[in-house]
Design a protein around this motif. Structure first.
Motif, PDB file in Angstrom:
ATOM      1  N   SER A 251       5.075   8.294 -17.135  1.00 40.04           N
ATOM      2  CA  SER A 251       6.259   7.838 -17.872  1.00 40.04           C
ATOM      3  C   SER A 251       7.533   8.271 -17.163  1.00 40.04           C
ATOM      4  CB  SER A 251       6.248   8.396 -19.289  1.00 40.04           C
ATOM      5  OG  SER A 251       5.122   7.933 -19.987  1.00 40.04           O
ATOM      6  N   ALA A 252       7.575   9.514 -16.699  1.00 40.10           N
ATOM      7  CA  ALA A 252       8.759   9.998 -15.979  1.00 40.10           C
ATOM      8  C   ALA A 252       8.939   9.244 -14.669  1.00 40.10           C
ATOM      9  CB  ALA A 252       8.638  11.496 -15.714  1.00 40.10           C
ATOM     10  N   ALA A 253       7.837   8.990 -13.969  1.00 36.51           N
ATOM     11  CA  ALA A 253       7.917   8.246 -12.715  1.00 36.51           C
ATOM     12  C   ALA A 253       8.421   6.825 -12.968  1.00 36.51           C
ATOM     13  CB  ALA A 253       6.554   8.204 -12.020  1.00 36.51           C
ATOM     14  N   THR A 254       7.927   6.203 -14.017  1.00 34.87           N
ATOM     15  CA  THR A 254       8.352   4.840 -14.349  1.00 34.87           C
ATOM     16  C   THR A 254       9.822   4.803 -14.739  1.00 34.87           C
ATOM     17  OG1 THR A 254       6.107   4.290 -15.049  1.00 34.87           O
ATOM     18  CG2 THR A 254       7.861   2.859 -15.823  1.00 34.87           C
ATOM     19  N   VAL A 255      10.281   5.782 -15.505  1.00 40.83           N
ATOM     20  CA  VAL A 255      11.693   5.837 -15.894  1.00 40.83           C
ATOM     21  C   VAL A 255      12.576   6.005 -14.662  1.00 40.83           C
ATOM     22  CG1 VAL A 255      13.414   7.250 -17.096  1.00 40.83           C
ATOM     23  CG2 VAL A 255      11.330   6.571 -18.262  1.00 40.83           C
ATOM     24  N   MET A 256      12.148   6.841 -13.710  1.00 38.85           N
ATOM     25  CA  MET A 256      12.919   7.005 -12.471  1.00 38.85           C
ATOM     26  C   MET A 256      12.984   5.693 -11.695  1.00 38.85           C
ATOM     27  SD  MET A 256      12.100  10.776 -10.930  1.00 38.85           S
ATOM     28  CE  MET A 256      10.370  10.506 -10.695  1.00 38.85           C
ATOM     29  N   VAL A 257      11.855   4.998 -11.604  1.00 41.96           N
ATOM     30  CA  VAL A 257      11.824   3.731 -10.863  1.00 41.96           C
ATOM     31  C   VAL A 257      12.711   2.692 -11.546  1.00 41.96           C
ATOM     32  CG1 VAL A 257      10.335   1.798 -10.188  1.00 41.96           C
ATOM     33  CG2 VAL A 257       9.591   4.140  -9.789  1.00 41.96           C
TER      34      VAL A 257
ATOM     35  N   THR B 100       0.826  -1.201   0.000  1.00 35.88           N
ATOM     36  CA  THR B 100       0.000   0.000   0.000  1.00 35.88           C
ATOM     37  C   THR B 100       0.864   1.256   0.000  1.00 35.88           C
ATOM     38  OG1 THR B 100      -1.681  -1.199   1.249  1.00 35.88           O
ATOM     39  CG2 THR B 100      -1.851   1.195   1.223  1.00 35.88           C
ATOM     40  N   ALA B 101       1.918   1.264   0.794  1.00 34.47           N
ATOM     41  CA  ALA B 101       2.805   2.431   0.843  1.00 34.47           C
ATOM     42  C   ALA B 101       3.471   2.661  -0.513  1.00 34.47           C
ATOM     43  CB  ALA B 101       3.861   2.250   1.934  1.00 34.47           C
ATOM     44  N   GLY B 102       3.927   1.605  -1.165  1.00 31.31           N
ATOM     45  CA  GLY B 102       4.531   1.739  -2.494  1.00 31.31           C
ATOM     46  C   GLY B 102       3.539   2.237  -3.522  1.00 31.31           C
TER      47      GLY B 102
ATOM     48  N   GLY C 188       0.996   2.212  -8.737  1.00 31.11           N
ATOM     49  CA  GLY C 188       0.491   3.487  -8.238  1.00 31.11           C
ATOM     50  C   GLY C 188       0.668   4.607  -9.243  1.00 31.11           C
ATOM     51  N   ALA C 189       1.757   4.572  -9.987  1.00 34.42           N
ATOM     52  CA  ALA C 189       1.996   5.594 -11.008  1.00 34.42           C
ATOM     53  C   ALA C 189       0.938   5.523 -12.100  1.00 34.42           C
ATOM     54  CB  ALA C 189       3.387   5.422 -11.608  1.00 34.42           C
ATOM     55  N   ASN C 190       0.542   4.323 -12.469  1.00 32.93           N
ATOM     56  CA  ASN C 190      -0.494   4.178 -13.491  1.00 32.93           C
ATOM     57  C   ASN C 190      -1.827   4.735 -13.005  1.00 32.93           C
ATOM     58  OD1 ASN C 190       1.238   3.018 -15.335  1.00 32.93           O
ATOM     59  ND2 ASN C 190       0.846   0.951 -14.599  1.00 32.93           N
ATOM     60  N   VAL C 191      -2.156   4.512 -11.748  1.00 32.06           N
ATOM     61  CA  VAL C 191      -3.389   5.079 -11.190  1.00 32.06           C
ATOM     62  C   VAL C 191      -3.230   6.589 -11.009  1.00 32.06           C
ATOM     63  CG1 VAL C 191      -4.933   5.050  -9.193  1.00 32.06           C
ATOM     64  CG2 VAL C 191      -4.045   2.911 -10.103  1.00 32.06           C
ATOM     65  N   GLY C 192      -2.031   7.041 -10.683  1.00 29.43           N
ATOM     66  CA  GLY C 192      -1.769   8.464 -10.522  1.00 29.43           C
ATOM     67  C   GLY C 192      -2.034   9.262 -11.782  1.00 29.43           C
ATOM     68  N   THR C 193      -1.880   8.641 -12.927  1.00 31.14           N
ATOM     69  CA  THR C 193      -2.209   9.300 -14.186  1.00 31.14           C
ATOM     70  C   THR C 193      -3.689   9.653 -14.226  1.00 31.14           C
ATOM     71  OG1 THR C 193      -0.463   8.091 -15.313  1.00 31.14           O
ATOM     72  CG2 THR C 193      -2.166   9.033 -16.695  1.00 31.14           C
TER      73      THR C 193
ATOM     74  N   GLY D 278       3.792   5.863  -5.548  1.00 29.61           N
ATOM     75  CA  GLY D 278       3.704   6.014  -7.000  1.00 29.61           C
ATOM     76  C   GLY D 278       2.576   6.927  -7.416  1.00 29.61           C
ATOM     77  N   LEU D 279       1.435   6.801  -6.745  1.00 25.90           N
ATOM     78  CA  LEU D 279       0.274   7.630  -7.064  1.00 25.90           C
ATOM     79  C   LEU D 279       0.576   9.102  -6.796  1.00 25.90           C
ATOM     80  CD1 LEU D 279      -3.350   6.745  -6.421  1.00 25.90           C
ATOM     81  CD2 LEU D 279      -2.568   8.955  -5.675  1.00 25.90           C
ATOM     82  N   ILE D 280       1.141   9.395  -5.635  1.00 27.02           N
ATOM     83  CA  ILE D 280       1.409  10.787  -5.263  1.00 27.02           C
ATOM     84  C   ILE D 280       2.501  11.395  -6.140  1.00 27.02           C
ATOM     85  CG2 ILE D 280       2.312  12.242  -3.414  1.00 27.02           C
ATOM     86  CD1 ILE D 280       0.799  10.308  -1.474  1.00 27.02           C
ATOM     87  N   VAL D 281       3.569  10.649  -6.377  1.00 31.47           N
ATOM     88  CA  VAL D 281       4.660  11.177  -7.210  1.00 31.47           C
ATOM     89  C   VAL D 281       4.151  11.480  -8.617  1.00 31.47           C
ATOM     90  CG1 VAL D 281       6.829  10.539  -8.355  1.00 31.47           C
ATOM     91  CG2 VAL D 281       6.547  10.155  -5.911  1.00 31.47           C
ATOM     92  N   THR D 282       3.340  10.585  -9.163  1.00 35.47           N
ATOM     93  CA  THR D 282       2.822  10.803 -10.517  1.00 35.47           C
ATOM     94  C   THR D 282       1.854  11.969 -10.554  1.00 35.47           C
ATOM     95  OG1 THR D 282       3.108   8.483 -11.029  1.00 35.47           O
ATOM     96  CG2 THR D 282       1.628   9.725 -12.434  1.00 35.47           C
ATOM     97  N   ALA D 283       1.021  12.110  -9.536  1.00 39.05           N
ATOM     98  CA  ALA D 283       0.091  13.242  -9.499  1.00 39.05           C
ATOM     99  C   ALA D 283       0.851  14.565  -9.384  1.00 39.05           C
ATOM    100  CB  ALA D 283      -0.884  13.085  -8.342  1.00 39.05           C
TER     101      ALA D 283
END
Length: 129
Positions: A64-70, A47-49, A90-95, A53-58
């Motif tokens: 895409s930038a969040a995924t490249v960083m990860v 859940t924390a991960g 989380g990044a995908n949902v953050g979009t 991802g959600l917050i960083v992407t938002a």
């Protein structure tokens, strides 16, 4: 697709891979202890991960930038693959969250719908008229 398009594609892919290599080497040098500990704390559970991802992407408005960083963090050994999967989900949902933030005039109702045959449709979105 002509020869120029093929060369452009190859050049772009080469530049991307070179950038990933440079980023990974820089992360290996810079992220010896503090970044690794911070990322371990932010991704200690699924859940924390996911929320990270959600917050960083938002915030950065680019999954895409969040995924490249990860991917760079995993490549340099700062994160494990297990941690990265939750962050990328989380990044995908953050979009989607980013899209909701930029379109506040579109109001939707999300409600639980139960069909007569016993099947559940947990999320049904209806646009206000």
């Amino acid at each position: 697709m002509g020869i120029f398009d093929a060369l452009t594609l190859a050049g772009g892919l080469s530049l991307f891979l070179f950038g990933m290599s440079v980023m990974s080497e820089a992360l290996e040098r810079r992220a010896e202890g503090s970044l690794k500990l911070l990322l371990a704390r932010l991704t200690q559970s699924k859940t924390a991960g996911f929320l990270t991802g959600l917050i960083v992407t938002a915030v950065i408005q680019s999954s895409s930038a969040a995924t490249v960083m990860v991917v760079g963090f995993v490549n340099s050994g700062v994160m494990t693959l297990k941690q990265a999967i939750n962050v990328i989900m989380g990044a995908n949902v953050g979009t989607t969250v980013t899209a909701w933030l930029f379109y506040p005039h579109v109001k939707t109702h999300i409600f639980h719908a139960h069909s007569g045959n016993g099947g559940n449709r947990p999320f049904h979105v209806r646009k206000n008229q």
